[in-house]
Enzyme design. Sequence first.
Site, mmCIF file in Angstrom:
data_model
loop_
_atom_site.group_PDB
_atom_site.id
_atom_site.type_symbol
_atom_site.label_atom_id
_atom_site.label_comp_id
_atom_site.label_asym_id
_atom_site.label_seq_id
_atom_site.Cartn_x
_atom_site.Cartn_y
_atom_site.Cartn_z
ATOM 1 C CE LYS A 39 -2.140 -1.183 3.847
ATOM 2 N NZ LYS A 39 -1.472 -2.462 4.183
ATOM 3 N NE ARG A 57 -4.778 -1.586 9.997
ATOM 4 C CZ ARG A 57 -3.710 -1.152 9.314
ATOM 5 N NH1 ARG A 57 -3.724 -0.010 8.678
ATOM 6 N NH2 ARG A 57 -2.649 -1.891 9.265
ATOM 7 N NE ARG A 77 1.916 -5.114 11.149
ATOM 8 C CZ ARG A 77 3.041 -4.910 10.445
ATOM 9 N NH1 ARG A 77 4.187 -5.393 10.874
ATOM 10 N NH2 ARG A 77 3.000 -4.221 9.331
ATOM 11 N NE ARG A 96 5.918 -0.175 10.077
ATOM 12 C CZ ARG A 96 4.843 -0.284 9.319
ATOM 13 N NH1 ARG A 96 4.808 0.341 8.152
ATOM 14 N NH2 ARG A 96 3.837 -1.011 9.700
ATOM 15 N NE ARG A 125 8.156 -2.307 6.361
ATOM 16 C CZ ARG A 125 6.863 -2.066 6.270
ATOM 17 N NH1 ARG A 125 6.401 -1.331 5.289
ATOM 18 N NH2 ARG A 125 6.029 -2.570 7.134
HETATM 19 P P1 AP5 Z 1 4.688 -1.517 1.887
HETATM 20 O O1 AP5 Z 1 4.461 -0.748 0.655
HETATM 21 O O2 AP5 Z 1 5.236 -0.827 3.071
HETATM 22 O O3 AP5 Z 1 3.353 -2.309 2.301
HETATM 23 P P2 AP5 Z 1 2.121 -1.817 3.161
HETATM 24 O O4 AP5 Z 1 0.926 -2.514 2.618
HETATM 25 O O5 AP5 Z 1 2.100 -0.345 3.242
HETATM 26 O O6 AP5 Z 1 2.528 -2.497 4.549
HETATM 27 P P3 AP5 Z 1 2.496 -1.915 6.023
HETATM 28 O O7 AP5 Z 1 3.435 -2.732 6.845
HETATM 29 O O8 AP5 Z 1 2.655 -0.454 6.040
HETATM 30 O O9 AP5 Z 1 1.065 -2.342 6.400
HETATM 31 P P4 AP5 Z 1 0.252 -2.163 7.642
HETATM 32 O O10 AP5 Z 1 -1.098 -2.063 7.089
HETATM 33 O O11 AP5 Z 1 0.479 -3.234 8.652
HETATM 34 O O12 AP5 Z 1 0.865 -0.862 8.347
HETATM 35 P P5 AP5 Z 1 0.253 0.518 8.773
HETATM 36 O O13 AP5 Z 1 1.357 1.462 8.821
HETATM 37 O O14 AP5 Z 1 -0.940 0.834 7.989
HETATM 38 O O15 AP5 Z 1 5.620 -2.762 1.488
HETATM 39 C C1 AP5 Z 1 6.129 -3.647 2.470
HETATM 40 C C2 AP5 Z 1 7.553 -4.072 2.066
HETATM 41 O O16 AP5 Z 1 7.498 -4.837 0.855
HETATM 42 C C3 AP5 Z 1 8.495 -2.894 1.763
HETATM 43 O O17 AP5 Z 1 9.775 -3.187 2.226
HETATM 44 C C4 AP5 Z 1 8.455 -2.776 0.221
HETATM 45 O O18 AP5 Z 1 9.647 -2.260 -0.288
HETATM 46 C C5 AP5 Z 1 8.249 -4.233 -0.182
HETATM 47 N N1 AP5 Z 1 7.475 -4.370 -1.436
HETATM 48 C C6 AP5 Z 1 6.401 -3.620 -1.818
HETATM 49 N N2 AP5 Z 1 5.935 -4.046 -3.007
HETATM 50 C C7 AP5 Z 1 6.707 -5.114 -3.372
HETATM 51 C C8 AP5 Z 1 6.716 -5.987 -4.513
HETATM 52 N N3 AP5 Z 1 5.820 -5.851 -5.508
HETATM 53 N N4 AP5 Z 1 7.643 -6.952 -4.558
HETATM 54 C C9 AP5 Z 1 8.553 -7.110 -3.543
HETATM 55 N N5 AP5 Z 1 8.611 -6.297 -2.452
HETATM 56 C C10 AP5 Z 1 7.694 -5.313 -2.368
HETATM 57 O O19 AP5 Z 1 -0.223 0.180 10.265
HETATM 58 C C11 AP5 Z 1 0.688 -0.112 11.296
HETATM 59 C C12 AP5 Z 1 -0.061 -0.220 12.607
HETATM 60 O O20 AP5 Z 1 -0.640 1.062 12.942
HETATM 61 C C13 AP5 Z 1 -1.245 -1.189 12.645
HETATM 62 O O21 AP5 Z 1 -0.837 -2.506 12.957
HETATM 63 C C14 AP5 Z 1 -2.116 -0.563 13.734
HETATM 64 O O22 AP5 Z 1 -1.627 -0.888 15.008
HETATM 65 C C15 AP5 Z 1 -1.936 0.916 13.508
HETATM 66 N N6 AP5 Z 1 -2.933 1.490 12.564
HETATM 67 C C16 AP5 Z 1 -2.693 2.050 11.355
HETATM 68 N N7 AP5 Z 1 -3.834 2.451 10.763
HETATM 69 C C17 AP5 Z 1 -4.830 2.135 11.633
HETATM 70 C C18 AP5 Z 1 -6.238 2.278 11.583
HETATM 71 N N8 AP5 Z 1 -6.857 2.816 10.512
HETATM 72 N N9 AP5 Z 1 -6.957 1.824 12.642
HETATM 73 C C19 AP5 Z 1 -6.351 1.271 13.727
HETATM 74 N N10 AP5 Z 1 -5.020 1.096 13.831
HETATM 75 C C20 AP5 Z 1 -4.255 1.533 12.794
HETATM 76 MG MG MG Z 2 2.150 1.041 4.854
#
Ligand code: AP5
Ligand code: MG
Length: 192
Positions: free
Chosen positions: A14, A89, A146, A134, A128
Amino acid sequence: MFNIILFGPPGSGKGTQSEKLVEKYGFVHLSTGNLLRDEISRQTPLGTEAKSFIDKGQLVPDEVVIGMVGSFFDKNKEATGFLFDGFPRTVAQAVALDKLLELKKTEIAALLALEVGEDELVKRLLHRGQTSGRSDDTNEEVIRKRFAVYSKETTPVAEHYSNLNKLQRVKGDGTIDGIFGLLCSAIDTKKK
Ligand code: AP5
Ligand code: MG
């Protein structure tokens, strides 16, 4: 306004794809994960509360996240479209978002759901975790938590938008540019 939700499990790309979509289409990027990490690094009370949930792989409470999104809207009144990443979410967040957008006389055009297998996701996140700093990426147990939270609390969000005929699934494994191409075609079809 033209608003998109980029949806998918942790590690599905994402954040990676959002950067490219923002550059191409000029969306305002709203990543609740990034906003929460910013609060944590500034050591605000909201950040301190959020950290205790994030470190365990749990969701931050809905009212905290929805409040933060409301303030983000207030600061971005000139936006011509939002790209939502990692939000909504839970179904409660989706309902709140739909209401906030209705007040702005706009709505979600589509939810694009990136689909990637779990083994590939774990591999990406642990990789990552070696460099990102992180706290929720370094421990496989927290990563698995997660996923469990995603499957229980977050997948119903896709169903919510599917009922509104707004769900579009996109193959999320392959090259970053290949996946970007698929997302752009989906967006261009919706924009017509
Ligand atoms: P990346 O692009 O970072 O993937 P992502 O989907 O953004 O993954 P996140 O880890 O950010 O997801 P998340 O939903 O758990 O985290 P968030 O910050 O929202 O890619 C991941 C890796 O893969 C990178 O190293 C990238 O380079 C690599 N990659 C990408 N594409 C690739 C490809 N095609 N091939 C190979 N490699 C590739 O949330 C974190 C925490 O915050 C949650 O657990 C929760 O506690 C809290 N939180 C956030 N939002 C909310 C909400 N709305 N409500 C409640 N809690 C929340
Ligand atoms: Mg993300």
